[in-house]
Design a protein around this motif. Structure first.
Motif, short mmCIF file in Angstrom:
data_model
loop_
_atom_site.label_atom_id
_atom_site.label_comp_id
_atom_site.label_asym_id
_atom_site.label_seq_id
_atom_site.Cartn_x
_atom_site.Cartn_y
_atom_site.Cartn_z
N LYS A 1 0.83 -1.20 0.00
CA LYS A 1 0.00 0.00 0.00
C LYS A 1 0.86 1.25 0.00
CE LYS A 1 -2.24 1.29 3.79
NZ LYS A 1 -3.26 1.37 4.87
N THR B 1 0.42 5.38 0.77
CA THR B 1 -0.45 6.42 1.32
C THR B 1 0.15 7.79 1.02
OG1 THR B 1 -1.11 4.96 3.12
CG2 THR B 1 -1.57 7.30 3.40
N CYS B 2 -0.68 8.70 0.55
CA CYS B 2 -0.25 10.06 0.23
C CYS B 2 -0.73 11.01 1.32
CB CYS B 2 -0.83 10.47 -1.12
SG CYS B 2 -0.55 12.19 -1.59
N GLU C 1 -2.48 -1.12 -3.30
CA GLU C 1 -3.53 -0.33 -2.67
C GLU C 1 -3.04 1.10 -2.47
OE1 GLU C 1 -6.08 -0.25 1.55
OE2 GLU C 1 -4.72 -1.93 1.09
N HIS C 2 -3.95 2.06 -2.59
CA HIS C 2 -3.54 3.45 -2.37
C HIS C 2 -4.62 4.19 -1.59
CE1 HIS C 2 -6.09 3.96 -5.96
NE2 HIS C 2 -6.25 5.21 -5.57
N GLU C 3 -4.18 5.21 -0.85
CA GLU C 3 -5.11 6.05 -0.10
C GLU C 3 -4.48 7.43 0.08
OE1 GLU C 3 -5.76 4.86 3.95
OE2 GLU C 3 -3.62 4.62 4.38
N HIS C 4 -5.33 8.39 0.38
CA HIS C 4 -4.87 9.76 0.65
C HIS C 4 -5.39 10.20 2.00
CE1 HIS C 4 -5.59 14.16 0.75
NE2 HIS C 4 -4.37 14.20 0.26
N LEU C 5 -4.52 10.89 2.77
CA LEU C 5 -4.93 11.44 4.05
C LEU C 5 -4.44 12.89 4.15
CD1 LEU C 5 -3.97 8.51 6.48
CD2 LEU C 5 -6.28 9.16 5.77
N GLY D 1 -3.27 12.24 9.22
CA GLY D 1 -2.25 11.26 8.85
C GLY D 1 -1.15 11.18 9.89
N PHE E 1 0.35 1.67 8.25
CA PHE E 1 1.03 2.24 7.09
C PHE E 1 2.09 1.29 6.54
CE2 PHE E 1 -0.40 5.99 9.52
CZ PHE E 1 -1.18 6.59 8.54
N ILE F 1 4.62 5.62 2.71
CA ILE F 1 4.01 6.95 2.72
C ILE F 1 4.80 7.83 1.77
CG2 ILE F 1 3.51 9.01 4.11
CD1 ILE F 1 3.34 7.18 6.57
N THR G 1 5.03 11.88 0.38
CA THR G 1 4.53 13.21 0.73
C THR G 1 5.51 14.29 0.29
OG1 THR G 1 3.54 14.49 2.55
CG2 THR G 1 5.54 13.25 3.05
#
Length: 487
Positions: A169, A171-172, A201-205, A210, A221, A224, A226
């Motif tokens: 995964k 995560t942004c 898998e991807h997600e944004h917070l 976050g 996580f 990540i 950013t």
């Protein structure tokens, strides 16, 4: 006989020489095929009058070796000295900062024993571009610069890294609920590139929640990605949650060059006392060995280091009465790792970096671009209102100008103070006067640079001090600027 890979070594300042020597001793004992070539950078060079902290001869060597293992640097206070780390990252185009964060419980105390995440931080842009201005007596500005190629490059790297290292995964983290253009660009490109990696898998917070989740539930996580400032902050948060900033190494990766370092500072207060933990720099060196395609040596050293940790041989920063058996200094810790070369950890899963599995990731941000229809439609004039002219009076003064541009709004620190402001005592010393070709945002017409020049000339004739201008554009009919708060 294997050909040795030339690498540049910078011992650094403070505890740097001690932990670097300890690290090099371990690399030598593990028979790493490297040819270290030393440069001097940092505090001594700064104090010789070089405001960048690095001499020309060092640049030449770096261009030849393309790999730098660097100890921590002390930047002298005052004197206009620029951060050497930022200079190195930008000059060498080291666009990706890669920081693994792993918990080593129970031997290193943490409330989160199952952390295994990687923070990938954009390394060249954002407010770390270091573009700052003093505009009035009490107003200072720092520019936040985000580019489309820069976003594409780091986000693609994050997904390529996840794919290559079997991460599940990405995560942004952004703050695009407030910074809708800059952080909004990063978020939009993240979504576009994520679609190209359906197996990940991807997600944004939002960065606020976050970071809170990173501190409270870091196990959720994996990777990540950013922006620069956020990444700098959360990587130290993650390292502390893991149990010690002193354990974490960092890789700064470019398409042609790379730099490896510990994430901690030079700690001058303990320099020369032989008590510093060399683990952060050692872990950076392990990342370096993987990068230069010596994964077997990287595995050998990491397993010996893990074995040392689980046998309770610890430096003072991680020593505990429960799990530590022997408190040792810098060199004794290095010797303990050397003694365990060839041994496998029992509590921790042994490391096995596969030969040829970690070919270098090259990302150029070269996704197809479409040229926008760009139209100049207005200008923001920033004024040093040192006479504290009330906003209403300033607007009346500006209404006398002969120009095809209309005064639309006056703001202070982004907040509307004219027309129809509810603010009774705004901070007027620094204000922005927005002129547009029309008050109707749906009916903006093109203007010329000459229109702006004439406007500036008339403002000067009125005795107004213009400290900055910012052109307003439409891109394919979309606003290239934000509205004021309260507008």
């Amino acid at each position: 006989m294997s050909i040795k890979t030339p690498i540049t070594i910078a011992y650094g300042d403070g505890i740097g020489p001690e932990i670097m020597q300890a690290t090099l001793n371990i690399l030598d004992a593990a028979q790493a095929q490297i040819d270290p070539q030393v440069i001097e950078i940092g505090e001594k060079i700064y104090l010789q009058g070089n405001t960048s902290g690095i001499p020309d001869s060092a640049w030449q060597l770096l261009k030849r070796t393309k790999v730098l293992l660097k100890g921590p640097i002390t930047t002298p206070q005052g004197g206009g000295y620029k951060s050497l780390n930022v200079t190195l990252r930008k000059t060498l185009s080291l666009f990706a900062n890669v920081r693994p964060c792993v918990s080593y419980a129970p031997f290193v105390a943490t409330q989160h024993p199952n952390i295994d995440l990687v923070i990938i931080r954009e390394n060249e842009e954002d407010m770390y571009a270091g573009i700052e201005y003093r505009q009035t007596e009490g107003v200072y500005q720092c520019l936040k610069l985000i580019t489309q190629p820069g976003c594409e490059q780091i986000i693609q790297y994050a997904f390529e890294y996840a794919q290559k290292f079997n991460r599940k995964k990405v995560t942004c983290f952004t703050k695009d609920n407030i910074m809708k253009m800059t952080d909004g660009l990063f978020h939009r490109i993240f979504n576009e590139i994520a679609a190209e990696y359906p197996a990940i898998e991807h997600e944004h917070l939002i960065i606020d929640i976050g970071t809170a989740l990173l501190a409270s539930h870091p196990e959720r996580f994996d990777v990540i990605v950013t922006l620069n400032l956020y990444g700098d902050i959360i990587s130290d948060v993650a390292a502390q949650v893991v149990g010690s900033v002193g354990l974490a190494g960092s890789a700064n990766i470019g398409n042609q060059m790379a730099m490896f370092e510990a994430i901690h500072g030079s700690a001058p207060d303990i320099a020369g006392k032989n008590i510093a933990n060399p683990s952060g720099l050692l872990n950076a060196a392990i990342q370096m060995l993987v990068h230069i395609n010596q994964p077997e040596v990287a595995s050998l050293i990491e397993n010996a280091w893990l074995k040392t940790l689980e046998e309770g041989i610890h430096t003072g920063d991680i020593y505990s009465s429960t799990y530590s058996k022997q408190k040792v200094g810098t060199q004794a810790f290095a010797n303990a790792v050397i003694e365990r070369l060839g041994q496998q950890p029992v509590h921790f899963k042994p490391t096995d970096y596969k030969k040829g599995a970690y070919t270098r990731i090259e990302c150029y941000g070269s996704r197809p671009h479409v040229c926008s229809d760009k139209k100049l439609v207005g200008v923001d004039l920033f004024i040093d209102n040192h006479n504290d002219i009330p906003a209403k009076d300033l607007a009346e003064k500006l209404s006398t100008l002969m120009s095809p541009l209309q005064l639309i709004v006056i703001t202070s620190r982004g907040l509307k103070i004219w027309p129809n402001s509810m603010i009774e005592a705004p901070y007027l010393r620094h204000c922005a006067c927005r002129f547009q070709s029309s008050a109707d945002l749906n009916n903006l017409k093109s203007i010329t640079p000459q229109d702006i020049i004439q406007l500036l000339s008339q403002c000067n004739a009125l005795g107004l001090e213009i400290i900055k201008t910012e052109n307003l554009y439409l891109f394919d009919g979309q606003l290239g600027f934000t509205l004021a708060q309260g507008q």
